[in-house]
Scaffold this active site. Sequence first.
Site, short mmCIF file in Angstrom:
data_model
loop_
_atom_site.label_atom_id
_atom_site.label_comp_id
_atom_site.label_asym_id
_atom_site.label_seq_id
_atom_site.Cartn_x
_atom_site.Cartn_y
_atom_site.Cartn_z
N SER A 36 2.40 -2.74 -5.64
CA SER A 36 3.35 -2.13 -6.56
C SER A 36 3.94 -0.83 -6.03
O SER A 36 5.06 -0.46 -6.39
CB SER A 36 2.66 -1.86 -7.90
OG SER A 36 1.50 -1.05 -7.73
N GLY A 73 0.19 -5.54 -8.01
CA GLY A 73 -1.15 -6.07 -8.20
C GLY A 73 -1.76 -6.71 -6.98
O GLY A 73 -2.92 -7.14 -7.01
N ASN A 101 -5.24 -1.59 -4.44
CA ASN A 101 -5.84 -2.41 -5.50
C ASN A 101 -7.24 -2.87 -5.15
O ASN A 101 -8.08 -3.07 -6.03
CB ASN A 101 -4.94 -3.61 -5.81
CG ASN A 101 -3.67 -3.20 -6.53
OD1 ASN A 101 -3.70 -2.44 -7.49
ND2 ASN A 101 -2.53 -3.67 -6.04
N ASP A 182 1.91 6.15 -16.46
CA ASP A 182 0.56 5.64 -16.20
C ASP A 182 -0.26 6.58 -15.32
O ASP A 182 -1.46 6.38 -15.14
CB ASP A 182 0.60 4.23 -15.61
CG ASP A 182 1.16 4.17 -14.19
OD1 ASP A 182 1.46 5.22 -13.60
OD2 ASP A 182 1.29 3.04 -13.66
N HIS A 185 1.59 5.53 -10.56
CA HIS A 185 2.71 5.12 -9.72
C HIS A 185 3.78 6.21 -9.66
O HIS A 185 4.00 6.92 -10.64
CB HIS A 185 3.34 3.83 -10.27
CG HIS A 185 2.44 2.65 -10.20
ND1 HIS A 185 1.54 2.35 -11.21
CD2 HIS A 185 2.28 1.70 -9.24
CE1 HIS A 185 0.88 1.25 -10.87
NE2 HIS A 185 1.30 0.84 -9.68
#
Length: 213
Positions: A36, A73, A101, A182, A185
């Site tokens: 991402s 992801g 991740n 969030d 990011h």
Amino acid sequence: MQIKAFRAFLFAITAIVIMPLPGLAATLSLVGFGDSLMAGYQLPPGDAFPARLEKALRDKGFDVTISNAGVSGDTTSGGLARIDWSVPDGTKGVILELGANDALRGIAPEESRKNLVAMIEKLKSRGIAVLLVGMMAPPNMGGDYAGRFNPIYPELAKTYGTELYPFFLDGVVEDPKLKIEDGMHPNGDGVGVMVERFLPVAERFINSLSTGG
């Protein structure tokens, strides 16, 4: 004499036409391959890292395109499963950014290393150069995990002789103003910081491709 002169003129024109001109060199094709952070999570396509880096390089006079092969992801195992078809023939270099991740999910660093090795070797076997992008384990994973995960990238760069950018989120990770809600990011401003810091390494990478290094 006139016929000979005319023939000489035609020969000279033909030589000029078929001579390769430096200014007409083929555009250098790169692929940004990652998760991402590469894909541009919740950002307009033009704000994703590959698009912003391509613009910055073009502004500096580099004839380059950077395709966005980021998948939100994605883990190193996911990247390994798709790298053959996600990186098309004709690609000269790949910006390889995966592993964040893995760390967030607590995947064994040894597994991440194995997958990164396989991807690097697949690309090199196709004659595609690699710019390896490093990641760091989040603090909550503890010192033992970080001690096994963080050295993966510099060690692989040394082993395979690849260009290395040590930490993709350098300059962003500790500044909330450069991240989306969030808290993980980058926002558009954050991507701008990433590109600015990444640019010298990208230039060096491209120059090495141009010189066959």
